[in-house]
Design a protein around this motif. Sequence first.
Motif, short mmCIF file in Angstrom:
data_model
loop_
_atom_site.label_atom_id
_atom_site.label_comp_id
_atom_site.label_asym_id
_atom_site.label_seq_id
_atom_site.Cartn_x
_atom_site.Cartn_y
_atom_site.Cartn_z
N ALA A 158 0.83 -1.20 0.00
CA ALA A 158 0.00 0.00 0.00
C ALA A 158 0.86 1.25 0.00
O ALA A 158 0.56 2.23 -0.69
CB ALA A 158 -0.92 -0.01 1.21
N THR A 159 1.96 1.23 0.75
CA THR A 159 2.85 2.39 0.78
C THR A 159 3.45 2.63 -0.60
O THR A 159 3.44 3.76 -1.10
CB THR A 159 4.00 2.16 1.78
OG1 THR A 159 3.45 1.63 2.97
CG2 THR A 159 4.73 3.43 2.08
N MET A 160 3.96 1.54 -1.21
CA MET A 160 4.55 1.71 -2.54
C MET A 160 3.52 2.17 -3.54
O MET A 160 3.83 2.89 -4.48
CB MET A 160 5.16 0.39 -2.99
CG MET A 160 6.43 0.06 -2.25
SD MET A 160 7.35 -1.22 -3.09
CE MET A 160 9.02 -0.74 -2.71
N SER B 55 1.10 5.69 -7.59
CA SER B 55 -0.01 6.53 -8.03
C SER B 55 0.48 7.94 -8.38
O SER B 55 0.03 8.53 -9.36
CB SER B 55 -1.07 6.65 -6.94
OG SER B 55 -1.62 5.39 -6.66
N ILE B 56 1.40 8.45 -7.56
CA ILE B 56 1.91 9.80 -7.82
C ILE B 56 2.63 9.83 -9.18
O ILE B 56 2.41 10.72 -10.00
CB ILE B 56 2.86 10.24 -6.68
CG1 ILE B 56 2.06 10.44 -5.40
CG2 ILE B 56 3.58 11.53 -7.05
CD1 ILE B 56 2.89 10.79 -4.19
N ALA C 17 9.35 2.22 2.24
CA ALA C 17 8.61 0.97 2.05
C ALA C 17 9.57 -0.21 1.91
O ALA C 17 9.31 -1.29 2.45
CB ALA C 17 7.73 1.07 0.81
N ASP C 18 10.68 0.00 1.24
CA ASP C 18 11.64 -1.08 1.01
C ASP C 18 12.23 -1.56 2.32
O ASP C 18 12.36 -2.76 2.57
CB ASP C 18 12.74 -0.57 0.09
CG ASP C 18 13.65 -1.68 -0.35
OD1 ASP C 18 13.17 -2.59 -1.04
OD2 ASP C 18 14.85 -1.65 0.02
N ARG C 19 12.58 -0.61 3.19
CA ARG C 19 13.14 -0.98 4.49
C ARG C 19 12.08 -1.70 5.33
O ARG C 19 12.37 -2.67 6.04
CB ARG C 19 13.65 0.27 5.21
CG ARG C 19 14.33 0.00 6.53
CD ARG C 19 15.59 -0.82 6.37
NE ARG C 19 16.08 -1.29 7.65
CZ ARG C 19 16.76 -2.42 7.84
NH1 ARG C 19 17.03 -3.19 6.80
NH2 ARG C 19 17.19 -2.77 9.01
#
Lengths: 295, 323
Positions: A217-219, A224-225, A282-284
Motif C-alpha cells: 500500500a505504501t509503494m 499513483s503519484i 517501504a523497502d526498508r
Amino acid sequence: MSIPSVQTPFKRFISEYVERKTAVFAFLLLVFVLLTAFLGPFLTMQNPYDLAQITIMESGLAPGSESIDGNTFWLGTDDQGRDLVSAIVFGLRISIMVGIISGVLAVVIGTSVGIVSAYVGGRIDNLIMRVVDLFLGFPSFLIALICLAVLGRGADKVVLALVLSQWANFARIVRGVAIAEREKEYMDAARGLALPKSRIIFRHLLPNCLAPLIVVATMNVAFSITLEASLSFLGVGLPITQPSLGLLIANGYEYILTGKYWLSFYPGLSLLITVASINLVADRMRDVLNPRMKK
Amino acid sequence: MTLFLIRRLQQSIVVLLVMSFVVFAGVFAIGNPIDSLISPEATEQEREKAISQLGLDQPLYAQYFVFLKNVSRGELGTSFVHNRPAIKLILERLPATLELTVAALVFAIIVGIPLGLLAGLNTESLIGRGILSSSILFFSLPTFWVGLMMILLFSINLGWLPTTGRGETVEIWGIHASFLTLDGLRHLAMPAVNLGLYPLALIIRLTASGTQETIPLEYMKLAKAKGLRRRRIIFIHLLKNIMIPIVTVIGLQFSVILAFAVVTESIFAWPGMGRLIIDSINLLDRPVIVAYLLVTVVVFLIVNILVDILYSILDPRVRLGGM
C-alpha cells in the motif's frame, strides 16, 4: 541483544528499522516533503496562481535571481513570472493529495472485495476473481489511460482511473492471505460464537490480513503519484487549473530547447525525491517485516 | 503441449471477447457519436434517419454483434482524423513500438542480471548496497522526466544523440527496423534506455533477492561441497533456479513496457502506435482508440502464452498439459 528483553512488535520494528541509516534519512525526507506539501501555502513567497502576485516583468529569470521587491527566486521563474519554488510547493500538494486519496481508496476497495470474496467462496469468489484477473491482465498505465480516454480530464476522473487501475492488485493479495487465515482456529472460534458474518469478516479476519498489505500500500501511493504525473504530462490527466508536478514538467518541456532547463528539471527532481523517499521507506519496511530475510 | 496450446487459445479468445465488449461499451456507448457526426441544423427526421442508418437505435447487444461482425472481417472503422482504416494505421506503427519495447527489455536484461547477481552475492559490501539503493532510485524515476533530462544532457548539452525519430531504417520482410543501421541505433539508444530503466530496476532487485534466498539452500551447499568451480555454481546452479521468477516478471513487464512506450514515444517523437493513441485520445478519434486497444490485447495474449511455454523449458516440473 545480549539480554532478551520484552519488546512490543512495534518497538522491535522501530529498532530494526533504524539500523540502516539511508532508511532513516529517507523517512526524515518523507516527513519534510509531507510537511512542505501540507503547510506549503503558508511558507511560499507568493501564491503562484494569483495573478495579482506575479508580474510579467520577472518572467524567465534564472535560478538565484533577485525579484523586484528584494526576494530571491531560488529556482528561477517561468515565462509568466511565477516563482518556481512556490509553483513546485503548490504542485507537490496536488500530486500528493491525488496520490494518497487514490492510493487509500484502491486499498480500501481492493481489500473489501478480496476479503469478502475469500470468506464467501464458491461461485461468487470465482466470478470476482475472474474480474480481478481481467484487470490484472492489463498494465495499470493502460487501464488508467483507457479510463481517461473515455471520461476526459479532471481530478475526480484521475482518481477514479487510478483506483480502477490498482484495486485488483489488493483484492488478489488480500484474498490469498484471507483464504489461509480462514482455516485457522480463531476463525472457527468466531464462527462457533455465532457472530454475525460482517463482524467475523471485519473484526476478526481483516486485522489479520493487513500485515502483508502495509508495504504494498505504501509503494502504491508512490506509484499513483508517478502514474498521475505521467498522465498529466501527456495531457490526459489533471486539467491546467490543477497544476500538479507532472503538468509543471510538461510546461517546462516547451522551454527545454531554449535553455531554460530549470523549468522542467526542478519539478522533476521534487517528484523524484517524493517518490524515492516513499519507496525507500517501504523497502526498508519490507526487509524488516519479511521473516525470510532474517539471519 | 498441443492440448495446452488449444486450451490457452480458447481462454485467450474468451478474454478477447470480454475485452472487445468492454472496449466497445466504453468507447462507443459512452457519449453520443451522433452529436459529432450530424450537423446541429439537421431536422428531427434527418436525425432519426441517420441514427437508424448507423444502427444506433438498436439495443447495445445488437450494436455489439454488428461491431463483432465487422471486427471479424478486419474492419475497425475509418479514422475520423486520418481518413484511413484505423487498423492499418495501428499495424503500420506496431513494428516501431515493438522494436522499442524489445530493445528496452534487452537493455534491462543484459545490464540487470549481472548487476543483480553482483548485488546478491555481495549484500553487505558497498557495491552490493550501492546497486540495490540505486535500483530503488531507478524504480522511483519518473520515466518521462528522465527522458527530458536525457535529451537535455545528451542532445542539447553534449550533442551526441539525436532527439527525435527513428533515423535510417532497413527493410526486412517488409518491416522497417532501426537497429540494423548505425544511425538507427543512435536514434534507438536514448528511448530504449529510457524505457528500460524501470524493468532494469525490477530485474536487479529480483535477481539480487533470488540470489540471497537461494544461497543458503541445501543444493547450493552440496554444489560447494562437491568442490565445483564458483563460476559453475553461480551460472548453472544458482542462475537457472532464480530464472523462473525473472522470466515471469519479464513476461509481465513486456506488456507494462508496451503501455509505457506511449510516454517514451511522446517524448522522443518515436513514430510508434503510442504517440498515435495520445493524439487520438485528444482528438476523440474512436476507431483508432479501439484498434489500438484490440491490437494491444492480442499482443499481450500472445506474450503470455510465450512466457508459459518458456516456463516449461526452464522448469521441467511445470507440465503444460496438466494446466
